[in-house]
Design a protein around this motif. Structure first.
Motif, PDB file in Angstrom:
ATOM      1  N   ALA A 105      -4.790   2.448   0.357  1.00 19.87           N
ATOM      2  CA  ALA A 105      -3.969   2.055  -0.795  1.00 19.87           C
ATOM      3  C   ALA A 105      -2.485   2.252  -0.506  1.00 19.87           C
ATOM      4  O   ALA A 105      -1.658   1.388  -0.831  1.00 19.87           O
ATOM      5  CB  ALA A 105      -4.378   2.860  -2.027  1.00 19.87           C
ATOM      6  N   LEU A 106      -2.134   3.366   0.112  1.00 19.67           N
ATOM      7  CA  LEU A 106      -0.733   3.633   0.432  1.00 19.67           C
ATOM      8  C   LEU A 106      -0.221   2.642   1.476  1.00 19.67           C
ATOM      9  O   LEU A 106       0.897   2.135   1.362  1.00 19.67           O
ATOM     10  CB  LEU A 106      -0.551   5.069   0.926  1.00 19.67           C
ATOM     11  CG  LEU A 106       0.877   5.474   1.265  1.00 19.67           C
ATOM     12  CD1 LEU A 106       1.804   5.306   0.057  1.00 19.67           C
ATOM     13  CD2 LEU A 106       0.930   6.898   1.775  1.00 19.67           C
ATOM     14  N   THR A 107      -1.053   2.326   2.457  1.00 16.43           N
ATOM     15  CA  THR A 107      -0.662   1.366   3.489  1.00 16.43           C
ATOM     16  C   THR A 107      -0.431  -0.014   2.880  1.00 16.43           C
ATOM     17  O   THR A 107       0.555  -0.685   3.184  1.00 16.43           O
ATOM     18  CB  THR A 107      -1.733   1.299   4.595  1.00 16.43           C
ATOM     19  OG1 THR A 107      -1.870   2.595   5.185  1.00 16.43           O
ATOM     20  CG2 THR A 107      -1.366   0.291   5.666  1.00 16.43           C
ATOM     21  N   GLU A 108      -1.315  -0.425   2.003  1.00 21.29           N
ATOM     22  CA  GLU A 108      -1.159  -1.724   1.337  1.00 21.29           C
ATOM     23  C   GLU A 108       0.109  -1.754   0.488  1.00 21.29           C
ATOM     24  O   GLU A 108       0.869  -2.723   0.511  1.00 21.29           O
ATOM     25  CB  GLU A 108      -2.375  -2.030   0.460  1.00 21.29           C
ATOM     26  CG  GLU A 108      -2.270  -3.381  -0.220  1.00 21.29           C
ATOM     27  CD  GLU A 108      -3.464  -3.687  -1.117  1.00 21.29           C
ATOM     28  OE1 GLU A 108      -3.358  -4.652  -1.881  1.00 21.29           O
ATOM     29  OE2 GLU A 108      -4.490  -2.966  -1.056  1.00 21.29           O
ATOM     30  N   PHE A 109       0.344  -0.665  -0.250  1.00 22.37           N
ATOM     31  CA  PHE A 109       1.563  -0.574  -1.060  1.00 22.37           C
ATOM     32  C   PHE A 109       2.807  -0.681  -0.179  1.00 22.37           C
ATOM     33  O   PHE A 109       3.733  -1.430  -0.486  1.00 22.37           O
ATOM     34  CB  PHE A 109       1.585   0.742  -1.839  1.00 22.37           C
ATOM     35  CG  PHE A 109       2.883   0.987  -2.547  1.00 22.37           C
ATOM     36  CD1 PHE A 109       3.146   0.385  -3.760  1.00 22.37           C
ATOM     37  CD2 PHE A 109       3.846   1.812  -1.983  1.00 22.37           C
ATOM     38  CE1 PHE A 109       4.354   0.600  -4.419  1.00 22.37           C
ATOM     39  CE2 PHE A 109       5.054   2.028  -2.623  1.00 22.37           C
ATOM     40  CZ  PHE A 109       5.305   1.423  -3.851  1.00 22.37           C
ATOM     41  N   CYS A 110       2.841   0.060   0.898  1.00 22.49           N
ATOM     42  CA  CYS A 110       4.006   0.047   1.790  1.00 22.49           C
ATOM     43  C   CYS A 110       4.212  -1.328   2.427  1.00 22.49           C
ATOM     44  O   CYS A 110       5.345  -1.790   2.546  1.00 22.49           O
ATOM     45  CB  CYS A 110       3.866   1.129   2.865  1.00 22.49           C
ATOM     46  SG  CYS A 110       4.056   2.805   2.211  1.00 22.49           S
ATOM     47  N   ASP A 111       3.120  -1.972   2.816  1.00 23.24           N
ATOM     48  CA  ASP A 111       3.226  -3.316   3.405  1.00 23.24           C
ATOM     49  C   ASP A 111       3.807  -4.301   2.393  1.00 23.24           C
ATOM     50  O   ASP A 111       4.699  -5.084   2.719  1.00 23.24           O
ATOM     51  CB  ASP A 111       1.872  -3.809   3.896  1.00 23.24           C
ATOM     52  CG  ASP A 111       1.398  -3.086   5.143  1.00 23.24           C
ATOM     53  OD1 ASP A 111       2.238  -2.422   5.809  1.00 23.24           O
ATOM     54  OD2 ASP A 111       0.195  -3.182   5.460  1.00 23.24           O
ATOM     55  N   ARG A 112       3.310  -4.252   1.178  1.00 21.81           N
ATOM     56  CA  ARG A 112       3.813  -5.171   0.142  1.00 21.81           C
ATOM     57  C   ARG A 112       5.259  -4.861  -0.216  1.00 21.81           C
ATOM     58  O   ARG A 112       6.074  -5.760  -0.411  1.00 21.81           O
ATOM     59  CB  ARG A 112       2.937  -5.099  -1.101  1.00 21.81           C
ATOM     60  CG  ARG A 112       1.588  -5.740  -0.888  1.00 21.81           C
ATOM     61  CD  ARG A 112       0.742  -5.623  -2.131  1.00 21.81           C
ATOM     62  NE  ARG A 112      -0.576  -6.159  -1.889  1.00 21.81           N
ATOM     63  CZ  ARG A 112      -1.198  -6.982  -2.719  1.00 21.81           C
ATOM     64  NH1 ARG A 112      -0.616  -7.339  -3.841  1.00 21.81           N
ATOM     65  NH2 ARG A 112      -2.393  -7.421  -2.428  1.00 21.81           N
ATOM     66  N   TRP A 113       5.577  -3.606  -0.351  1.00 19.91           N
ATOM     67  CA  TRP A 113       6.950  -3.229  -0.708  1.00 19.91           C
ATOM     68  C   TRP A 113       7.912  -3.572   0.430  1.00 19.91           C
ATOM     69  O   TRP A 113       9.063  -3.918   0.191  1.00 19.91           O
ATOM     70  CB  TRP A 113       7.024  -1.755  -1.064  1.00 19.91           C
ATOM     71  CG  TRP A 113       8.362  -1.387  -1.640  1.00 19.91           C
ATOM     72  CD1 TRP A 113       9.183  -0.413  -1.199  1.00 19.91           C
ATOM     73  CD2 TRP A 113       9.049  -1.994  -2.745  1.00 19.91           C
ATOM     74  NE1 TRP A 113      10.339  -0.376  -1.954  1.00 19.91           N
ATOM     75  CE2 TRP A 113      10.280  -1.345  -2.911  1.00 19.91           C
ATOM     76  CE3 TRP A 113       8.741  -3.047  -3.607  1.00 19.91           C
ATOM     77  CZ2 TRP A 113      11.204  -1.691  -3.901  1.00 19.91           C
ATOM     78  CZ3 TRP A 113       9.667  -3.386  -4.601  1.00 19.91           C
ATOM     79  CH2 TRP A 113      10.872  -2.710  -4.728  1.00 19.91           C
ATOM     80  N   SER A 114       7.463  -3.509   1.655  1.00 18.48           N
ATOM     81  CA  SER A 114       8.291  -3.893   2.795  1.00 18.48           C
ATOM     82  C   SER A 114       8.662  -5.375   2.705  1.00 18.48           C
ATOM     83  O   SER A 114       9.813  -5.755   2.944  1.00 18.48           O
ATOM     84  CB  SER A 114       7.550  -3.612   4.106  1.00 18.48           C
ATOM     85  OG  SER A 114       8.382  -3.875   5.204  1.00 18.48           O
ATOM     86  N   VAL A 115       7.696  -6.200   2.330  1.00 15.38           N
ATOM     87  CA  VAL A 115       7.973  -7.634   2.126  1.00 15.38           C
ATOM     88  C   VAL A 115       8.974  -7.808   0.991  1.00 15.38           C
ATOM     89  O   VAL A 115       9.916  -8.602   1.077  1.00 15.38           O
ATOM     90  CB  VAL A 115       6.664  -8.408   1.851  1.00 15.38           C
ATOM     91  CG1 VAL A 115       6.954  -9.836   1.424  1.00 15.38           C
ATOM     92  CG2 VAL A 115       5.763  -8.385   3.072  1.00 15.38           C
ATOM     93  N   GLY A 116       8.798  -7.049  -0.089  1.00 15.74           N
ATOM     94  CA  GLY A 116       9.719  -7.116  -1.223  1.00 15.74           C
ATOM     95  C   GLY A 116      11.132  -6.693  -0.842  1.00 15.74           C
ATOM     96  O   GLY A 116      12.108  -7.322  -1.255  1.00 15.74           O
TER      97      GLY A 116
END
Length: 95
Positions: free
Chosen positions: A31-42
């Motif tokens: 979950a944290l990895t997915e959040f970080c990946d998405r926020w990195s795109v943002g």
């Protein structure tokens, strides 16, 4: 704006989660990895917009400076000078 973008540019949030053994549960890491990946795109999108906005603001400021200078160059005499300089005395009116 350029300084803000420079601070975020190339900072990958995907590196944030770290080692999986730090979490004790695979779902938490996922979950944290997915959040970080998405926020990195943002963050990348925000940095791109800030870069474009910075450029546009710079060009706008340049256009205003040029327009101000053109106006100043066109006015060899202050058009309001007659308003503030006393004219002839009006009969019957005190100065």
């Amino acid at each position: 704006m350029d300084e803000l973008v420079a601070g975020q540019d190339n900072s990958e949030l995907s590196e944030l989660p770290g080692a999986s053994e730090s979490y004790g549960h695979a779902d938490l890491l996922s979950a944290l990895t997915e959040f970080c990946d998405r926020w990195s795109v943002g963050l990348d999108a925000l940095c791109d917009r800030a870069t474009r906005m910075s450029y546009s603001l710079g060009e706008t400021a340049k256009a205003y400076r040029e327009a101000d200078q053109a106006g100043a160059d066109a006015l060899s005499v202050d058009p309001g000078i007659d308003v503030v300089q006393p004219g002839p005395t009006i009969p019957g009116m005190p100065r």
